[in-house]
Design a protein around this motif. Structure first.
Motif, PDB file in Angstrom:
ATOM      1  N   ARG A 186       0.835  -1.214   0.000  1.00 33.20           N
ATOM      2  CA  ARG A 186       0.000   0.000   0.000  1.00 33.20           C
ATOM      3  C   ARG A 186       0.865   1.258   0.000  1.00 33.20           C
ATOM      4  NH1 ARG A 186      -3.099  -3.453   3.258  1.00 33.20           N
ATOM      5  NH2 ARG A 186      -5.322  -3.488   2.765  1.00 33.20           N
ATOM      6  N   HIS A 212       0.873   4.214  -2.848  1.00 39.59           N
ATOM      7  CA  HIS A 212       0.590   5.621  -2.541  1.00 39.59           C
ATOM      8  C   HIS A 212       1.767   6.515  -2.921  1.00 39.59           C
ATOM      9  CE1 HIS A 212      -3.211   5.572   0.063  1.00 39.59           C
ATOM     10  NE2 HIS A 212      -3.086   4.362  -0.438  1.00 39.59           N
ATOM     11  N   TYR A 215       1.708   9.780  -5.175  1.00 38.28           N
ATOM     12  CA  TYR A 215       2.169  11.048  -4.595  1.00 38.28           C
ATOM     13  C   TYR A 215       3.331  11.632  -5.410  1.00 38.28           C
ATOM     14  CZ  TYR A 215      -0.359  10.071  -0.183  1.00 38.28           C
ATOM     15  OH  TYR A 215      -1.302   9.835   0.771  1.00 38.28           O
ATOM     16  N   LEU A 274      -6.720   8.516  -1.243  1.00 34.33           N
ATOM     17  CA  LEU A 274      -6.396   7.539  -2.279  1.00 34.33           C
ATOM     18  C   LEU A 274      -6.902   6.152  -1.952  1.00 34.33           C
ATOM     19  CD1 LEU A 274      -2.658   7.829  -3.361  1.00 34.33           C
ATOM     20  CD2 LEU A 274      -4.698   8.160  -4.747  1.00 34.33           C
ATOM     21  N   THR A 311      -6.251   2.483  -3.893  1.00 37.15           N
ATOM     22  CA  THR A 311      -5.506   1.897  -5.010  1.00 37.15           C
ATOM     23  C   THR A 311      -5.932   0.456  -5.235  1.00 37.15           C
ATOM     24  OG1 THR A 311      -3.723   1.305  -3.498  1.00 37.15           O
ATOM     25  CG2 THR A 311      -3.475   3.375  -4.672  1.00 37.15           C
TER      26      THR A 311
END
Lengths: 80, 137
Positions: free
Chosen positions: A50, A54, A58, A75, A77
């Protein structure tokens, strides 16, 4: 809703994410033009943690942009 | 601002991360979060009865700056467990809802976990700002 000039729009964010991550599709929403929610689906997320997913998203933003013009980007995903 | 002060601050942040098993960098305090995302993260930890140290990044912008360059993570809150970055509000909430957070924290999963409260927008009715960091074990 009207997005002030110079401010990022959900459509811009969607394009930026989809252009930045090969094969990605993104759904981006915002109720106020500064807080954004994004669901990003990308084959390259497969096998990533994860945190790594992210960081990848970012990383498409300028230093200071998150927390700046974009107050918040929530977010989620997923892999296709 | 001297380079030495920045290094001192960065060392203090690194020390806080390594010396607290569970530590949350947030806006405001667990009792008075100043941002919906920090509030939501605190709520997930509290729902599991986890004890955690908390650092308010608001009193000095350099805390956030140094933390983000140390952790390679741009946003607040940031949760660390045993020295590792677990994530921000989204990841902590996902881990809470999937039941993985209890394992990460080494606590018992309640039999019927309450859903995490919805994230609220910024702008809690401005309580007085605490100047000192709130480090608690």
């Amino acid at each position: 809703m009207h997005y002030p000039e110079g401010m990022p729009s959900p459509e811009e964010l969607r394009q930026r994410i989809e252009n930045g991550i090969p094969g990605a599709s993104a759904e981006v929403r915002s109720v106020d033009g500064v807080h954004f929610d994004a669901v990003v689906t990308a084959p390259s997320f497969d096998g990533m943690s994860r945190i790594e997913r992210h960081r990848l998203v970012y990383g498409l933003f300028e230093n200071g942009e998150l927390g700046g013009a974009i107050h918040a980007l929530s977010l989620k995903t997923e892999t296709p | 601002m001297s380079e030495q002060t920045e290094n001192t601050l960065r060392t203090a942040i690194a020390d806080a991360i390594s010396s607290n098993e569970v530590i949350l960098f947030m806006k405001g305090t667990p009792e008075q979060p100043m941002c919906g995302f920090s509030a939501r993260t605190v709520a997930a930890l509290n729902a599991l009865g986890a004890s955690f140290a908390a650092v308010d990044v608001l009193p000095d912008p350099r805390i956030r700056q140094e933390l983000s360059s140390l952790s390679n993570w741009p946003t607040i809150p940031q949760l660390f467990v045993k020295g590792d970055l677990i994530g921000g509000c989204d990841i902590v909430t996902e881990l809470y809802e999937s039941g993985e957070l209890a394992g990460t924290l080494g606590v018992e999963q309640p039999t019927e976990p309450a859903p995490a409260p919805p994230a609220e927008e910024d702008g809690y009715s401005s309580p007085p700002l605490e100047i000192e960091n709130n480090l608690k074990g």
